[in-house]
Write an enzyme that holds these catalytic residues in place. Sequence first.
Site, PDB file in Angstrom:
ATOM      1  N   GLY A  97      57.488  -3.495  23.501  1.00 14.71           N
ATOM      2  CA  GLY A  97      58.088  -4.543  24.311  1.00 14.71           C
ATOM      3  C   GLY A  97      57.220  -5.778  24.315  1.00 14.71           C
ATOM      4  O   GLY A  97      56.413  -5.998  23.414  1.00 14.71           O
ATOM      5  N   CYS A  98      57.355  -6.575  25.331  1.00 14.39           N
ATOM      6  CA  CYS A  98      56.608  -7.818  25.445  1.00 14.39           C
ATOM      7  C   CYS A  98      55.105  -7.542  25.403  1.00 14.39           C
ATOM      8  O   CYS A  98      54.594  -6.729  26.163  1.00 14.39           O
ATOM      9  CB  CYS A  98      56.973  -8.499  26.758  1.00 14.39           C
ATOM     10  SG  CYS A  98      56.028  -9.987  27.086  1.00 14.39           S
ATOM     11  N   PHE A  99      54.415  -8.218  24.509  1.00 17.09           N
ATOM     12  CA  PHE A  99      52.973  -7.967  24.390  1.00 17.09           C
ATOM     13  C   PHE A  99      52.204  -8.384  25.630  1.00 17.09           C
ATOM     14  O   PHE A  99      51.118  -7.887  25.887  1.00 17.09           O
ATOM     15  CB  PHE A  99      52.374  -8.569  23.132  1.00 17.09           C
ATOM     16  CG  PHE A  99      52.693 -10.011  22.812  1.00 17.09           C
ATOM     17  CD1 PHE A  99      52.868 -10.993  23.787  1.00 17.09           C
ATOM     18  CD2 PHE A  99      52.801 -10.402  21.492  1.00 17.09           C
ATOM     19  CE1 PHE A  99      53.137 -12.309  23.459  1.00 17.09           C
ATOM     20  CE2 PHE A  99      53.060 -11.722  21.148  1.00 17.09           C
ATOM     21  CZ  PHE A  99      53.232 -12.675  22.142  1.00 17.09           C
TER      22      PHE A  99
END
Length: 176
Positions: A11-13
């Site tokens: 997902g979003c880093f």
Amino acid sequence: MTMQTAIFAGGCFWCMVEPFETLPGIDKVRSGYTGGTVENPSYEQMAAHITGHTEAVKIWFDDDIISYDELVTLYWQLADPTDAMGQFADRGETYRPVIFVKDEAQRQVAESSKQALAASGRFDKPIVTTIEDAKPFYDAEEEHQQFYKKNPLREMMMMMPRKKYQKQYWSDKERN
């Protein structure tokens, strides 16, 4: 001291940095892009879904203090392994869950851990996280590094779905 690296996409880093970075034995964690076809992609290119990259974190760790297996165990607690098309509010292939392995030893640890997770019965759906050979890793722009320190309120809001996932599938004792 033996410095090693690990690369995880989940997902979003932004939400993947703090859980790893705050562990003993971690030298640094960088947000970036990997697995695509364009060299040195920008965030705008990656977000437009034209590069084939996945948002990921690269972790430098001292394996005398923390093992790769321990990092993989934490990874499962951060990224929903049953959702192949993104993570939580982040949808699409740029947010897919991937363990990128640099060698056969990492592959064996990751595959064994994935099999154990699947056999555990913890999830009702199949484990779809892929295990792939590491590709070139490109650091994201500086504004994306250590987002949790730069934007703590936004980070807290973004972590809410992950916290809900952790509460649902992982006991307090298991979470770091």
